[in-house]
Design a protein around this motif. Sequence first.
Motif, PDB file in Angstrom:
ATOM      1  N   VAL A 125      -0.210   5.669   0.151  1.00 45.96           N
ATOM      2  CA  VAL A 125      -0.858   6.266   0.176  1.00 45.96           C
ATOM      3  C   VAL A 125      -0.635   7.908   0.131  1.00 45.96           C
ATOM      4  CG1 VAL A 125      -0.385   7.435   2.526  1.00 45.96           C
ATOM      5  CG2 VAL A 125      -2.356   8.474   1.283  1.00 45.96           C
ATOM      6  N   TRP A 161       0.432  -1.014   0.611  1.00 48.06           N
ATOM      7  CA  TRP A 161      -0.466  -0.104  -0.551  1.00 48.06           C
ATOM      8  C   TRP A 161       1.037   1.528   0.189  1.00 48.06           C
ATOM      9  CZ3 TRP A 161       0.659  -3.584   4.146  1.00 48.06           C
ATOM     10  CH2 TRP A 161       1.240  -3.040   4.875  1.00 48.06           C
ATOM     11  N   LEU A 189      -3.224   5.825   6.451  1.00 45.62           N
ATOM     12  CA  LEU A 189      -3.476   5.172   5.737  1.00 45.62           C
ATOM     13  C   LEU A 189      -3.057   4.505   7.097  1.00 45.62           C
ATOM     14  CD1 LEU A 189      -2.788   2.817   2.518  1.00 45.62           C
ATOM     15  CD2 LEU A 189      -2.129   1.750   4.620  1.00 45.62           C
ATOM     16  N   ASN A 218      -4.224   5.933  -4.115  1.00 46.89           N
ATOM     17  CA  ASN A 218      -3.530   4.261  -3.317  1.00 46.89           C
ATOM     18  C   ASN A 218      -2.785   3.864  -4.587  1.00 46.89           C
ATOM     19  OD1 ASN A 218      -2.624   2.179  -2.036  1.00 46.89           O
ATOM     20  ND2 ASN A 218      -4.044   1.661  -0.956  1.00 46.89           N
TER      21      ASN A 218
END
Length: 280
Positions: A125, A123, A201, A154
């Motif tokens: 952000v 992931w 996040l 994202n």
Amino acid sequence: MKLVRFGPAGAEKPGLIEPNGTVRDLSAHAADFAAETVSLEAISRLRDIDPESLPAVAAGTRLGAPLARVGHFLAIGLNYADHAAEAGMPIPAEPIIFSKAPSCLSGPDDDVVLPKGSQKADWEVELAVVIGKRMWQVSQADALAHVSGYAVANDVSERKWQIEGTGQWIKGKSAPTFGPLGPWLVTADEIADPQALDMFLDLNGTRMQTGNTATMIFSVAQCLSFLSTMMVLEPGDVVVTGTPPGVGMGKKPQVFLKAGDEMRLGIEGLGEQRQKVVAE
């Protein structure tokens, strides 16, 4: 203004969000949001519309990505010093540039689908910048005047594909659903300083990333100006500008996404995303 696209996937309509949160249907005034329809000129025309004259959209209606499609989907790598450190890489001397396939674009709350063979999905952000005026060899001082607006992104990444083998970051950044964008495109006039935005996040309710765009190595203006020295940026192009520390690759031990995980992420003034991770 906060511009949105609402409705079922593949059949979204353009809209705007009023301060009270009501979504209004703009489809009588704009075919969709992409390319020239999010240019600075096009957005200026939308400002003349009285929101209360537009049909209201039912609460809870799905929001898609605020752009129907993108031309360039560009990204800046290792743009936060503490993220470069957790990745074990030196601070870059100039912006690191890579691309995401435009086909990875997806809605802010749509599922993130792990493709077959994915082992190290991660992931990130990021602050996304949407271009509103053609840029070619634009100075840093003039760069932000070419921005249509900002959004949450994202930058989902398959680290094995990105880094191992022959490398080439685009390979790990481009699978379908690896580019959640939105929920809104917030026009540039609503963001006083893109270098002063808190971001976060969470994974399964645990905070993974906390940061602020003030800690970028290269500012939004620097990144856009740098890109424009080598390529033309056009209305509707998207540039994602790097991520703060806390990605799964940097954890000890490393943590990667698996089916059933849930992500929640957001940036100050730009809204939040929520995604469930599913297997293909």
